[in-house]
Structure formats: structure tokens, C-alpha cells
Design a protein around this motif. Structure first.
Motif, PDB file in Angstrom:
ATOM      1  N   SER A   1       0.861  -1.174   0.000  1.00 31.53           N
ATOM      2  CA  SER A   1       0.000   0.000   0.000  1.00 31.53           C
ATOM      3  C   SER A   1       0.903   1.233   0.000  1.00 31.53           C
ATOM      4  O   SER A   1       1.698   1.433   0.910  1.00 31.53           O
TER       5      SER A   1
ATOM      6  N   ASN B   1       2.370   5.053   0.046  1.00 32.57           N
ATOM      7  CA  ASN B   1       2.238   6.358   0.690  1.00 32.57           C
ATOM      8  C   ASN B   1       3.274   7.262   0.034  1.00 32.57           C
ATOM      9  O   ASN B   1       4.048   6.814  -0.822  1.00 32.57           O
TER      10      ASN B   1
ATOM     11  N   ASN C   1      -5.780   7.860   0.763  1.00 33.49           N
ATOM     12  CA  ASN C   1      -5.996   6.618   1.501  1.00 33.49           C
ATOM     13  C   ASN C   1      -6.265   5.428   0.598  1.00 33.49           C
ATOM     14  O   ASN C   1      -5.829   4.321   0.889  1.00 33.49           O
ATOM     15  N   GLN C   2      -7.011   5.639  -0.504  1.00 31.46           N
ATOM     16  CA  GLN C   2      -7.387   4.528  -1.375  1.00 31.46           C
ATOM     17  C   GLN C   2      -6.900   4.668  -2.803  1.00 31.46           C
ATOM     18  O   GLN C   2      -6.882   3.693  -3.537  1.00 31.46           O
ATOM     19  N   GLN C   3      -6.543   5.886  -3.214  1.00 31.42           N
ATOM     20  CA  GLN C   3      -6.108   6.046  -4.590  1.00 31.42           C
ATOM     21  C   GLN C   3      -4.981   7.056  -4.709  1.00 31.42           C
ATOM     22  O   GLN C   3      -4.771   7.873  -3.837  1.00 31.42           O
TER      23      GLN C   3
ATOM     24  N   SER D   1      -5.099   2.631  -7.761  1.00 33.34           N
ATOM     25  CA  SER D   1      -5.209   2.188  -6.380  1.00 33.34           C
ATOM     26  C   SER D   1      -3.882   2.347  -5.649  1.00 33.34           C
ATOM     27  O   SER D   1      -2.813   2.177  -6.242  1.00 33.34           O
ATOM     28  N   THR D   2      -3.959   2.635  -4.370  1.00 32.54           N
ATOM     29  CA  THR D   2      -2.742   2.666  -3.556  1.00 32.54           C
ATOM     30  C   THR D   2      -2.180   1.268  -3.349  1.00 32.54           C
ATOM     31  O   THR D   2      -1.083   1.121  -2.813  1.00 32.54           O
ATOM     32  N   ASP D   3      -2.897   0.249  -3.780  1.00 36.80           N
ATOM     33  CA  ASP D   3      -2.412  -1.130  -3.703  1.00 36.80           C
ATOM     34  C   ASP D   3      -1.822  -1.612  -5.034  1.00 36.80           C
ATOM     35  O   ASP D   3      -1.524  -2.792  -5.184  1.00 36.80           O
TER      36      ASP D   3
END
Length: 134
Positions: free
Chosen positions: A2, A4, A43-45, A98-100
Motif C-alpha cells: 500500500s 504512501n 488513503n485509497q487512490q 489504487s494505492t495497492d
């Protein structure tokens, strides 16, 4: 993974053909053609964005906006929008992921945006009052 801002900074700094600076909540990435891309990790993208030209430079906004709505999907992985930057409005090109996302996907998104800027400028240049540099 994930993402940051700090982990993304490490990935981008490892790319020899880009220069990256950290400014507040964003990273600014520059390529060797002088195009600057701004990346924000939420947080999510993740949003990867660059300014194309000011709205004030457009001859006929309605006609250009219709063309954009009909043609932006022809340029892969990038969308066009209008954002306020400072006191002025700008047409911007952006991608979201996505942050994933995997490392390779993040790098592809940034590289694709760099590649698409000249295509968008060429596609929309007839609708601008002046030649705009990125």
C-alpha cells in the motif's frame, strides 16, 4: 504494498530518467522533456496529474469540451478535467490508480501520462489562442 508518499518517493528516485521533488502532500516528477507531473497519494487512490493549458487560452470552450468528451478515450489511461490552480482554471490530464497497485503499474501510469501530454496538446492545439508550452 500500500503506497504512501514516502514509499512512492523511494520508487521514483530509483528512476534515472526522472527528477522528483517532495512538496507538501505531493511529489513533483519531471521528465527530460520538461513535463512536470504531480502525484498525490490518498488513503485509497493515487492521482497522477499535469496541467495542459489554461482555460483562458481556449478559443471556444464549448466546442473544445465536446471534442474532449468525444476523444479523450483515444489516448490510453488518461482523462482530461478542469482544475483551479492558484487563481486560474487549467485543463489537466490525469490518471488514478489504487494505492495497492504494483510498482510496474505505478510507473506505467506516470510514464503514460508523460507520453500522452504531447498527444493531447497536438489534438487540441487548434482550439487554443496561443501556442502553449507545458
Amino acid at each position: 504494498m500500500s503506497w504512501n508518499k514516502d514509499t512512492l518517493l523511494t520508487l521514483i528516485e530509483a528512476q534515472s530518467n526522472w527528477v522528483v521533488e517532495s512538496e507538501g502532500e505531493c511529489l513533483t516528477i519531471s521528465n527530460d522533456e520538461g513535463v512536470d507531473v504531480f502525484v498525490y497519494v490518498g488513503n485509497q487512490q493515487m492521482i497522477v496529474e499535469t496541467a495542459l493549458f489554461s482555460a483562458a487560452s481556449v478559443k471556444d470552450k464549448n466546442t473544445l469540451n465536446e471534442l474532449i468528451l468525444r476523444s479523450h478515450q483515444l489516448v490510453p489511461l488518461t482523462t482530461i478535467g478542469i482544475n483551479k490552480i492558484g487563481d486560474d482554471e487549467y485543463y489537466v490530464a490525469f490518471g488514478a490508480l489504487s494505492t495497492d497497485s504494483k510498482d510496474s503499474v505505478v510507473l506505467e501510469e506516470i510514464e503514460t501520462l508523460f507520453d500522452n501530454v504531447p498527444e493531447f496538446l497536438d489534438l487540441y492545439s487548434d482550439y487554443l489562442n496561443v501556442e502553449m508550452a507545458v
